[in-house]
Scaffold this active site. Structure first.
Site, PDB file in Angstrom:
ATOM      1  N   GLU A 168       1.718  -0.042  -4.860  1.00  0.00           N
ATOM      2  CA  GLU A 168       0.881   1.082  -5.260  1.00  0.00           C
ATOM      3  C   GLU A 168       1.743   2.342  -5.281  1.00  0.00           C
ATOM      4  OE1 GLU A 168      -3.158   3.482  -3.875  1.00  0.00           O
ATOM      5  OE2 GLU A 168      -1.761   2.691  -2.376  1.00  0.00           O
ATOM      6  N   ASP A 199       0.819  -1.207   0.000  1.00  0.00           N
ATOM      7  CA  ASP A 199       0.000   0.000   0.000  1.00  0.00           C
ATOM      8  C   ASP A 199       0.856   1.261   0.000  1.00  0.00           C
ATOM      9  OD1 ASP A 199      -2.571   1.357   0.266  1.00  0.00           O
ATOM     10  OD2 ASP A 199      -1.979   1.786   2.334  1.00  0.00           O
TER      11      ASP A 199
END
Length: 502
Positions: free
Chosen positions: A246, A210
């Site tokens: 990401e 993330d």
């Protein structure tokens, strides 16, 4: 004039064959699942791991060979990106035994599973943070004080600790997600323990990482250093582990992050309404030329590493809105087909295959999966608009002309021809709305012909000894080939090989 421009572009592209890619194995068709909104198995209205297990048959039929699970750890939030325990399952989703069952059964189906691993921050409920807070308020020392970044005066990016004059770093503001101090050796030891548990004991196949640009906010080199350490740590435990990050940034920044050794970073320049896939469809003509130019930029910027293209995810508006697909089924189909013709590992957000919609507030983008009118989870808290533009899964699976059936065909075509995902790309022909690509591996090749026009048929010359082997069409019209001339209906994609018809 248009012919001159097209010819010049073609000549440039012919000399711009992409460098060899590092992906040795056929790509995986990844499918992102928000467990809470996917499938409920026990009647409490909340999606769970047993619900995912119950849908593995459907995922196989649809042609998905990998699952990315959004966070499954205990968390006080509905989205679960604020982790309270990295080595447990949120009780609303099930148990560790449920997770083991999911892994075992998924692997039996040939499906890999990666889990979302948010390492930027934890929840304020995490025992590490609770221990640190208790130490501050009691005026005593604690090893957990170094797990986070505390200071006794305000600074940008810091949040005041309730009942105290102290502040903690929190780049995702809201008072509930304190940033971890990733420079602290003890924190890295904890992360190693977490990774060992999931890759080793629980047998997951990798991690989605993330917000990697916010590991050290605004510090690219330090982010890359940490990711390099993380990659090495994971590969020492499982050399086959797949990591995808990401990196919500422009192409040059994403390319820079590949130096960390992480296998993939999501290809944001291809995604959403402004990405080169959807934006190439705008205007009256020249769509193939726009696509070819931008796609070559990507392939040349990232010559090594596995691309991870996608159209939308849990943080973005859904694709149907971006292509105005509520009233334009052909466009909704074609963009999914075009996505599946890209190199690398393609990612699909749950519900895209049936044309789910959602934009604005985050919960609107995470609606209950529309299986049918009676087998759905509760909507996530905070939803402000509930809309389903297309029929449910159970209806579309019976309709040969549905978006779902088109996506199934696209997925299986991609699996049938691994050259699509792993081959070196070469544009053989680009003119107006028509392009012809060749993908070549050490063992085989295929051709991909695309008509980007929504209204007009198109033609292109095909080299000798190539035959139509796979077709994606958005209407009843079918492609045809007479001698070396391939005729393409509007919004159609054709894959050709050198063995069919022999």
């Amino acid at each position: 004039m248009k012919r001159i421009v097209s010819t010049l572009l073609l000549l440039c592209l012919l000399f711009m064959q992409s460098p060899a890619r590092s992906q040795a194995e056929p790509a995986i068709n990844w499918y992102e699942i928000f467990v809470r909104s996917y499938q409920d198995s026990d009647g409490d209205g909340i999606g769970d791991l047993q619900g995912v297990i119950g849908r593995l048959d459907d995922l196989v039929k649809m042609g998905y060979t990998g699952i990315w699970l959004m966070p499954v750890f205990p968390s006080p939030s509905y989205h679960k990106y604020d982790v309270s325990d990295y080595m447990q399952i949120d009780q609303s989703y099930g148990t560790l035994d449920d997770f083991r069952s999911l892994i075992q059964k998924a692997h039996e189906y040939g499906i890999q599973i990666i889990i979302d691993l948010p390492l930027n921050h934890t929840s304020v409920n995490h025992p590490w943070f609770q221990e640190a807070v208790q130490a501050i308020k009691s005026g005593v020392s604690s090893p957990y004080l170094s797990y986070y970044c505390f200071r006794n005066s305000y600074a940008d990016g810091y949040t005041q600790l309730d009942g105290s004059d102290w502040f903690y770093e929190e780049r995702f503001a809201g008072g509930g997600m304190p940033d971890l101090n990733l420079d602290e050796p003890a924190v890295r030891q904890e992360i190693t323990r977490v990774i060992s548990f999931w890759l080793g004991d629980m047998r997951v196949d990798g991690f989605r990482l993330d917000a990697v640009t916010n590991l050290y906010t605004g510090q690219t080199e330090r982010n890359i250093e940490f990711l390099s350490w993380l990659n090495q740590t994971c590969k020492q435990i499982n050399p086959e582990a797949y990591l995808v990050g990401e990196c919500w940034a422009d192409l040059s920044t994403i390319a820079q992050y590949y130096s960390s050794g992480i296998d993939s970073f999501f290809l944001f320049p291809a995604s959403q309404a402004e990405g080169f896939l959807i934006s190439s469809l705008r205007g009256r003509s020249g769509h193939a030329e726009k696509f070819a130019k931008q796609y070559e930029r990507v392939l040349n910027a990232i010559p090594q590493g596995i691309l991870a293209p996608f159209l939308c995810n849990h943080d973005t508006g859904r694709t149907i809105g971006a292509v105005q697909g509520r009233s334009n089924l052909p466009a909704a189909k074609f963009i999914e087909g075009l996505l599946n013709m890209l190199n690398g590992n393609v990612f699909t957000y749950y519900g895209e295959e049936i044309g789910m919609v959602g934009s604005g507030e985050d919960p609107n983008k995470r609606l209950a999966m529309y299986w049918n009118d009676h087998d759905m989870t509760q909507q996530p808290p905070g939803v402000t608009k509930i809309e389903y533009a297309y029929p449910a899964y159970d209806v579309q699976i019976l309709d040969p002309n549905s978006l779902l059936q088109y996506c199934i065909n696209a997925n299986h075509l991609r699996l049938q021809f691994p050259e699509i995902s792993t081959g070196i790309n070469e544009f053989i022909y680009v003119d107006g709305d028509i392009c012809l690509m060749k993908r070549t591996t050490d063992d085989s090749s295929c051709l991909i012909a695309v008509n980007f026009s929504s209204k007009d048929h198109g033609e292109c010359e095909i080299p000798e000894n190539w035959s139509i082997a796979g077709v994606l069409t958005t209407t009843e019209a079918m492609p045809s080939m007479e001698k070396s001339c391939l005729r393409l209906p509007p919004y159609s994609i054709v894959v050709l090989d050198q063995t069919s018809g022999q």
